[in-house]
Motif scaffolding. Structure first.
Motif, PDB file in Angstrom:
ATOM      1  N   SER A 288       0.845  -1.189   0.000  1.00 27.06           N
ATOM      2  CA  SER A 288       0.000   0.000   0.000  1.00 27.06           C
ATOM      3  C   SER A 288       0.881   1.239   0.000  1.00 27.06           C
ATOM      4  N   LEU A 289       0.377   2.312  -0.599  1.00 25.30           N
ATOM      5  CA  LEU A 289       1.198   3.521  -0.745  1.00 25.30           C
ATOM      6  C   LEU A 289       1.535   4.160   0.596  1.00 25.30           C
ATOM      7  N   ASP A 290       0.682   3.959   1.595  1.00 31.43           N
ATOM      8  CA  ASP A 290       1.018   4.443   2.938  1.00 31.43           C
ATOM      9  C   ASP A 290       2.340   3.831   3.405  1.00 31.43           C
ATOM     10  N   LEU A 291       2.543   2.533   3.130  1.00 26.82           N
ATOM     11  CA  LEU A 291       3.765   1.855   3.548  1.00 26.82           C
ATOM     12  C   LEU A 291       4.960   2.282   2.700  1.00 26.82           C
ATOM     13  N   VAL A 292       4.715   2.527   1.406  1.00 29.43           N
ATOM     14  CA  VAL A 292       5.794   3.001   0.543  1.00 29.43           C
ATOM     15  C   VAL A 292       6.304   4.354   1.046  1.00 29.43           C
ATOM     16  N   LEU A 293       5.369   5.245   1.408  1.00 32.53           N
ATOM     17  CA  LEU A 293       5.763   6.561   1.929  1.00 32.53           C
ATOM     18  C   LEU A 293       6.428   6.438   3.302  1.00 32.53           C
ATOM     19  N   ALA A 294       5.978   5.477   4.103  1.00 28.10           N
ATOM     20  CA  ALA A 294       6.619   5.257   5.399  1.00 28.10           C
ATOM     21  C   ALA A 294       8.082   4.870   5.215  1.00 28.10           C
ATOM     22  N   GLY A 295       8.389   4.207   4.095  1.00 34.42           N
ATOM     23  CA  GLY A 295       9.756   3.798   3.807  1.00 34.42           C
ATOM     24  C   GLY A 295      10.688   4.959   3.539  1.00 34.42           C
ATOM     25  N   ILE A 296      10.126   6.137   3.226  1.00 35.46           N
ATOM     26  CA  ILE A 296      10.971   7.327   3.060  1.00 35.46           C
ATOM     27  C   ILE A 296      10.764   8.315   4.209  1.00 35.46           C
ATOM     28  N   GLY A 297      10.121   7.838   5.284  1.00 33.64           N
ATOM     29  CA  GLY A 297      10.023   8.638   6.495  1.00 33.64           C
ATOM     30  C   GLY A 297       8.843   9.578   6.564  1.00 33.64           C
ATOM     31  N   LEU A 298       7.725   9.219   5.896  1.00 31.83           N
ATOM     32  CA  LEU A 298       6.538  10.072   5.932  1.00 31.83           C
ATOM     33  C   LEU A 298       5.312   9.247   6.307  1.00 31.83           C
ATOM     34  N   GLU A 299       4.527   9.761   7.235  1.00 34.26           N
ATOM     35  CA  GLU A 299       3.267   9.120   7.626  1.00 34.26           C
ATOM     36  C   GLU A 299       2.106   9.847   6.975  1.00 34.26           C
ATOM     37  N   VAL A 300       1.133   9.084   6.484  1.00 28.53           N
ATOM     38  CA  VAL A 300      -0.046   9.650   5.835  1.00 28.53           C
ATOM     39  C   VAL A 300      -1.196   9.694   6.839  1.00 28.53           C
ATOM     40  N   HIS A 301      -1.822  10.847   6.960  1.00 29.60           N
ATOM     41  CA  HIS A 301      -2.997  11.003   7.809  1.00 29.60           C
ATOM     42  C   HIS A 301      -4.101  11.656   6.982  1.00 29.60           C
ATOM     43  N   HIS A 302      -5.326  11.244   7.244  1.00 29.75           N
ATOM     44  CA  HIS A 302      -6.476  11.839   6.565  1.00 29.75           C
ATOM     45  C   HIS A 302      -7.308  12.565   7.621  1.00 29.75           C
ATOM     46  N   GLU A 303      -7.312  13.889   7.547  1.00 30.06           N
ATOM     47  CA  GLU A 303      -7.954  14.705   8.570  1.00 30.06           C
ATOM     48  C   GLU A 303      -8.939  15.676   7.922  1.00 30.06           C
ATOM     49  N   GLN A 304     -10.212  15.519   8.282  1.00 29.14           N
ATOM     50  CA  GLN A 304     -11.261  16.425   7.804  1.00 29.14           C
ATOM     51  C   GLN A 304     -11.223  16.580   6.279  1.00 29.14           C
ATOM     52  N   GLY A 305     -11.109  15.425   5.610  1.00 27.09           N
ATOM     53  CA  GLY A 305     -11.133  15.438   4.149  1.00 27.09           C
ATOM     54  C   GLY A 305      -9.835  15.841   3.488  1.00 27.09           C
ATOM     55  N   ARG A 306      -8.786  16.076   4.268  1.00 27.33           N
ATOM     56  CA  ARG A 306      -7.499  16.480   3.706  1.00 27.33           C
ATOM     57  C   ARG A 306      -6.448  15.406   3.981  1.00 27.33           C
ATOM     58  N   THR A 307      -5.485  15.301   3.053  1.00 32.61           N
ATOM     59  CA  THR A 307      -4.342  14.406   3.237  1.00 32.61           C
ATOM     60  C   THR A 307      -3.215  15.188   3.888  1.00 32.61           C
ATOM     61  N   VAL A 308      -2.703  14.666   4.984  1.00 32.96           N
ATOM     62  CA  VAL A 308      -1.630  15.335   5.724  1.00 32.96           C
ATOM     63  C   VAL A 308      -0.444  14.379   5.825  1.00 32.96           C
ATOM     64  N   LEU A 309       0.756  14.871   5.516  1.00 29.85           N
ATOM     65  CA  LEU A 309       1.978  14.095   5.663  1.00 29.85           C
ATOM     66  C   LEU A 309       2.774  14.604   6.850  1.00 29.85           C
ATOM     67  N   ARG A 310       3.258  13.665   7.655  1.00 29.34           N
ATOM     68  CA  ARG A 310       4.112  14.033   8.783  1.00 29.34           C
ATOM     69  C   ARG A 310       5.383  13.218   8.730  1.00 29.34           C
ATOM     70  N   LYS A 311       6.502  13.824   9.068  1.00 29.07           N
ATOM     71  CA  LYS A 311       7.769  13.099   9.107  1.00 29.07           C
ATOM     72  C   LYS A 311       7.733  12.090  10.234  1.00 29.07           C
ATOM     73  N   SER A 312       8.351  10.943   9.983  1.00 27.50           N
ATOM     74  CA  SER A 312       8.365   9.873  10.976  1.00 27.50           C
ATOM     75  C   SER A 312       9.614   9.046  10.776  1.00 27.50           C
ATOM     76  N   PRO A 313       9.953   8.176  11.765  1.00 29.75           N
ATOM     77  CA  PRO A 313      11.086   7.268  11.553  1.00 29.75           C
ATOM     78  C   PRO A 313      10.782   6.336  10.385  1.00 29.75           C
ATOM     79  N   VAL A 314      11.794   6.003   9.622  1.00 34.07           N
ATOM     80  CA  VAL A 314      11.617   5.110   8.470  1.00 34.07           C
ATOM     81  C   VAL A 314      11.198   3.729   8.951  1.00 34.07           C
ATOM     82  N   ARG A 315      10.124   3.175   8.326  1.00 33.94           N
ATOM     83  CA  ARG A 315       9.669   1.815   8.635  1.00 33.94           C
ATOM     84  C   ARG A 315       9.758   0.989   7.364  1.00 33.94           C
ATOM     85  N   LEU A 316      10.440  -0.144   7.445  1.00 33.04           N
ATOM     86  CA  LEU A 316      10.610  -1.019   6.281  1.00 33.04           C
ATOM     87  C   LEU A 316       9.983  -2.371   6.530  1.00 33.04           C
TER      88      LEU A 316
END
Length: 223
Positions: free
Chosen positions: A195-223
């Motif tokens: 899933s693309l959420d996991l692909v983005l997590a691999g480059i250190g970004l977390e995907v959040h969906h808040e009030q109809g908007r997509t929000v990216l937050r930096k996070s530790p890389v998860r592989l």
């Protein structure tokens, strides 16, 4: 004491299996669909950040890899039973499992990046799902995601909108294909990759969906 470099037989200790499932190679093609159902497989696509075990570092993939999935919530291969120290397909295990000895990895290194299977090897020209796979790759390539994510982090609203559309397309496709094809939902990790959420997590970004908007937050890389 024995010389580990001269060991030629697997001790079935489970150390290798606990680190993840093997990648598949040309000689494993006959296992797919029988010994290894599609829903037990995972595709890692070109451009994804992955751990290269022989190199011991995280690198972007330069070619597609199909591997056996890990058990939920674990790094271990899903076919390994830690309590019993057994493999569900040991007699028909893939080539990497046959070559890898945990005390001597020279044989694995020799074949590690050679003759790897990809989805095109298993979904030949004319396969009804191949067009879907290729369209998804064009629209949702990891390299494209990485580029968009960098622009989003720098504050580009247009890039955030584009990324949100791609994430929505990917999520919808993962629901639609099982519904129309009858394939299990778990098979989407083979057909469409992680899933693309996991692909983005691999480059250190977390995907959040808040009030109809997509929000990216930096996070530790998860592989």
């Amino acid at each position: 004491m024995t010389d580990s470099k001269n060991n030629t037989e697997c001790r079935r200790c489970g150390i290798c299996c606990s680190k993840g499932g093997p990648a598949l190679h040309d000689q494993d093609a006959s296992l797919v669909g029988g010994v290894l159902p599609m829903e037990q497989l995972l595709t890692l696509r070109v451009g994804e950040m992955v751990m290269d075990q022989p190199l011991g570092k995280v690198v972007p993939l330069v070619e597609e890899i199909i591997k056996i999935r890990s058990a939920p919530g674990s790094t271990a291969c899903m076919l390994y039973d830690d309590a019993a120290k057994t493999c569900a397909v040991y007699e028909n295990r893939p080539a990497e499992c046959r070559e890898l000895l945990c005390e001597n990895d020279e044989r694995l290194k020799a074949m590690y990046d050679k003759d790897r299977l990809c989805r095109r090897d298993l979904l030949p020209e004319g396969h009804p799902l191949l067009e879907i796979v290729e369209d998804h790759d064009r629209r949702c390539s990891p390299r494209k995601l990485t580029s968009l994510a960098r622009r989003v982090v720098s504050g580009e609203e247009q890039a955030l909108e584009e990324l949100g559309e791609i994430l929505a397309y990917d999520a919808n496709l993962r629901e639609l294909v099982p519904e129309k094809s009858g394939l299990p939902a778990e098979a989407m990790d083979f057909l469409l990759g992680r899933s693309l959420d996991l692909v983005l997590a691999g480059i250190g970004l977390e995907v959040h969906h808040e009030q109809g908007r997509t929000v990216l937050r930096k996070s530790p890389v998860r592989l």
